[in-house]
Design an enzyme around this catalytic site. Structure first.
Site, PDB file in Angstrom:
ATOM      1  N   ASN A  94      -5.284 -18.994  71.669  1.00 15.08           N
ATOM      2  CA  ASN A  94      -4.705 -18.986  73.019  1.00 15.08           C
ATOM      3  C   ASN A  94      -5.461 -19.856  74.021  1.00 15.08           C
ATOM      4  OD1 ASN A  94      -3.325 -17.602  75.498  1.00 15.08           O
ATOM      5  ND2 ASN A  94      -5.527 -17.238  75.761  1.00 15.08           N
ATOM      6  N   ALA A  95      -6.749 -20.108  73.780  1.00 15.62           N
ATOM      7  CA  ALA A  95      -7.548 -20.888  74.748  1.00 15.62           C
ATOM      8  C   ALA A  95      -6.852 -22.211  75.034  1.00 15.62           C
ATOM      9  CB  ALA A  95      -8.954 -21.145  74.203  1.00 15.62           C
ATOM     10  N   ILE A 118      -3.069 -14.900  80.023  1.00 13.34           N
ATOM     11  CA  ILE A 118      -2.257 -14.512  78.864  1.00 13.34           C
ATOM     12  C   ILE A 118      -3.148 -13.926  77.767  1.00 13.34           C
ATOM     13  CG2 ILE A 118      -0.734 -15.402  77.048  1.00 13.34           C
ATOM     14  CD1 ILE A 118       0.245 -17.528  79.099  1.00 13.34           C
ATOM     15  N   TYR A 150      -1.488 -32.911  78.263  1.00 13.18           N
ATOM     16  CA  TYR A 150      -1.136 -31.515  77.949  1.00 13.18           C
ATOM     17  C   TYR A 150       0.124 -31.464  77.063  1.00 13.18           C
ATOM     18  CZ  TYR A 150      -0.281 -26.526  78.933  1.00 13.18           C
ATOM     19  OH  TYR A 150      -0.085 -25.172  78.831  1.00 13.18           O
ATOM     20  N   LYS A 169       0.430 -29.941  73.283  1.00 10.89           N
ATOM     21  CA  LYS A 169       1.301 -28.799  72.964  1.00 10.89           C
ATOM     22  C   LYS A 169       2.421 -29.182  71.996  1.00 10.89           C
ATOM     23  CE  LYS A 169      -0.899 -25.708  75.390  1.00 10.89           C
ATOM     24  NZ  LYS A 169      -1.582 -24.566  74.738  1.00 10.89           N
ATOM     25  N   LEU A 193      -1.253 -38.337  86.942  1.00 14.43           N
ATOM     26  CA  LEU A 193      -0.134 -39.218  86.593  1.00 14.43           C
ATOM     27  C   LEU A 193      -0.620 -40.275  85.597  1.00 14.43           C
ATOM     28  CD1 LEU A 193       1.636 -39.539  90.056  1.00 14.43           C
ATOM     29  CD2 LEU A 193       2.377 -38.208  88.066  1.00 14.43           C
ATOM     30  N   LEU A 194       0.315 -40.767  84.822  1.00 17.94           N
ATOM     31  CA  LEU A 194       0.035 -41.653  83.687  1.00 17.94           C
ATOM     32  C   LEU A 194      -0.986 -42.762  83.977  1.00 17.94           C
ATOM     33  CD1 LEU A 194       0.726 -42.541  80.813  1.00 17.94           C
ATOM     34  CD2 LEU A 194       2.777 -43.643  81.711  1.00 17.94           C
ATOM     35  N   ALA A 195      -0.803 -43.478  85.103  1.00 19.12           N
ATOM     36  CA  ALA A 195      -1.671 -44.617  85.409  1.00 19.12           C
ATOM     37  C   ALA A 195      -3.135 -44.205  85.584  1.00 19.12           C
ATOM     38  CB  ALA A 195      -1.182 -45.329  86.668  1.00 19.12           C
ATOM     39  N   VAL A 223     -14.440 -22.957  71.871  1.00 14.37           N
ATOM     40  CA  VAL A 223     -13.700 -23.358  70.666  1.00 14.37           C
ATOM     41  C   VAL A 223     -13.913 -24.822  70.295  1.00 14.37           C
ATOM     42  CG1 VAL A 223     -11.918 -21.574  70.870  1.00 14.37           C
ATOM     43  CG2 VAL A 223     -11.540 -23.802  71.961  1.00 14.37           C
TER      44      VAL A 223
END
Ligand code: NAI
Length: 251
Positions: free
Chosen positions: A94-95, A25, A159, A163, A102-104, A68
């Site tokens: 954008n980086a 992107i 993630y 975000k 999974l959570l555990a 960054v």
């Protein structure tokens, strides 16, 4: 005020920074901003190597090796900009990285690295650029969130948190930056066809595409054109907004 006489090169004379510009992107954002007349500083990690100079050459811009997350990233950037251009008009954070588990099994290393690149770095760099006066009056800051920060995805607590954090950060930074006549907005892309998503297992990738009401994955240019709008005078009165790119989410 009246409409500009021409929209051929709405970013003529502007200096833009795009982080993570070597591929995906970010490379398309660099292309589109350059097409619109901006001089683009294409930044990426040193390991991006030739891909970064290829993007910079293609768009007639400059390449800058910049991790960054490094503590002196903002200083290196401010020095680069001050020496060559005087100031910056457009900053596109954008980086971004994923480190899914999974959570555990989501260990601190995965958590910290994703929060560090996706959330802490844009915050530190914007903050420093404002403090050092590197960001010009009328400047534009554009962050990259994700549908994962709105809808949530299995295996992406780190993630998704980063975000979602970007969205909260944009909302909070907007009124502060408005005092300096700087706007800040974000895109929240859905499933976009890049190297990042090519690494996802086939079935998950298909599910990602069907998540969009457009029933297909988006292209990098779809994200880049929305960012070009946030960079252009067409969005002078738009700040603190999050625009989803690639359809509404069906989840
Ligand atoms: P990509 O993995 O193809 O490109 C990311 C670029 O960022 C790479 O060139 C990488 O070297 C660079 N980068 C990573 N860490 C860095 C650091 N510490 N300093 C400087 N540069 C660094 O990823 P893609 O798909 O182009 O994603 C770009 C942005 O869009 C990311 O923020 C990602 O989270 C976001 N996004 C992507 C979606 C997708 O479906 N591809 C969906 C929603 C958001």
């Amino acid at each position: 005020s009246t409409a500009p006489a021409s929209w051929d090169k709405p970013l003529e004379g502007k200096v833009a920074l795009v982080t993570g510009a070597a591929r995906g992107i970010g490379a398309t954002i660099a292309e589109v901003l350059s097409r619109d007349g901006a001089h683009v500083i294409c930044a990426d990690i040193p390991a991006a190597g030739e891909a970064l100079s290829e993007t910079a050459n293609k768009v007639g811009g400059t390449s800058l090796a910049l991790d960054v997350t490094s503590p002196d990233a903002a200083d290196v950037l401010a020095k680069h900009v001050k020496e060559r251009h005087g100031g910056l008009d457009i900053v596109v954070h954008n980086a971004g990285i994923t480190r899914d588990k999974l959570l555990a099994n989501m260990d601190d290393a995965r958590w910290n690295s994703v929060i560090g690149v996706n959330l802490a770095a844009p915050h530190r760099i914007t903050s420093s650029l404002v403090k050092s006066g590197t960001l010009n009056e009328g400047g534009r800051v554009i962050d990259v969130s994700s549908i994962a920060g709105i809808a949530g995805n299995r295996g992406q607590t780190n993630y998704g948190a980063s975000k979602a954090g970007v969205i909260g950060m944009v909302h909070a930074e907007a009124p502060e930056l408005a005092k300096k006549n700087i706007t800040i907005n974000a895109v929240a892309p859905g499933f976009i066809e890049t190297a990042m998503t090519a690494a996802i297992p086939f079935a998950t990738r298909e599910a990602g595409r069907r998540m969009s009401s457009l029933l297909q994955g988006g292209q990098t240019v779809d994200v880049a054109e929305t960012i070009a709008y946030f960079a252009s005078p067409a969005s002078n009165a738009v700040t603190g907004q999050i625009v989803r790119v690639c359809g509404q989410s069906l989840i």
